[in-house]
Design a protein around this motif. Sequence first.
Motif, PDB file in Angstrom:
ATOM      1  N   SER A  62      64.210  46.017 -72.649  1.00 26.50           N
ATOM      2  CA  SER A  62      63.516  44.729 -72.634  1.00 26.50           C
ATOM      3  C   SER A  62      63.331  44.236 -71.203  1.00 26.50           C
ATOM      4  N   HIS A  63      64.366  44.362 -70.407  1.00 28.59           N
ATOM      5  CA  HIS A  63      64.286  43.954 -69.004  1.00 28.59           C
ATOM      6  C   HIS A  63      63.232  44.787 -68.266  1.00 28.59           C
ATOM      7  N   THR A  65      60.673  46.300 -69.560  1.00 28.30           N
ATOM      8  CA  THR A  65      59.353  45.913 -70.064  1.00 28.30           C
ATOM      9  C   THR A  65      58.861  44.642 -69.382  1.00 28.30           C
ATOM     10  N   HIS A  66      59.744  43.665 -69.224  1.00 27.47           N
ATOM     11  CA  HIS A  66      59.356  42.433 -68.546  1.00 27.47           C
ATOM     12  C   HIS A  66      59.003  42.709 -67.084  1.00 27.47           C
ATOM     13  N   THR A  67      59.776  43.563 -66.434  1.00 32.13           N
ATOM     14  CA  THR A  67      59.506  43.904 -65.043  1.00 32.13           C
ATOM     15  C   THR A  67      58.153  44.604 -64.916  1.00 32.13           C
ATOM     16  N   TYR A  70      55.351  42.079 -65.375  1.00 34.31           N
ATOM     17  CA  TYR A  70      55.176  41.278 -64.165  1.00 34.31           C
ATOM     18  C   TYR A  70      54.478  42.097 -63.084  1.00 34.31           C
TER      19      TYR A  70
END
Length: 91
Positions: A62-63, A65-67, A70
């Motif tokens: 999840s982290h 994917t967010h990175t 962004y």
Amino acid sequence: FSRNSYTRTECTSQLIDKLIPELHTLRSQLEEITNASMEQSNGSQQINIAIQQLNQISQESSHTTHTLAYSSKDLQLQSENLLECIRYFKN
């Protein structure tokens, strides 16, 4: 009295002789139950560890994917700025 005591002793001895094998069987069954319970407990612990690892991997994914999202948005903005610069110098 003596004959009665002998008869009772003999009956008691026979009952004990019958009970001993049954007690051995019961003991074996209890050992099997104990071993099965320990195996089940170990299996449950392994499943718990695996679930914790999956949870950690899911959080890391999840982290990541967010990175990536962004970074993708940032790259899109940079490419739009680059296109504007190219248009400016082309004209």
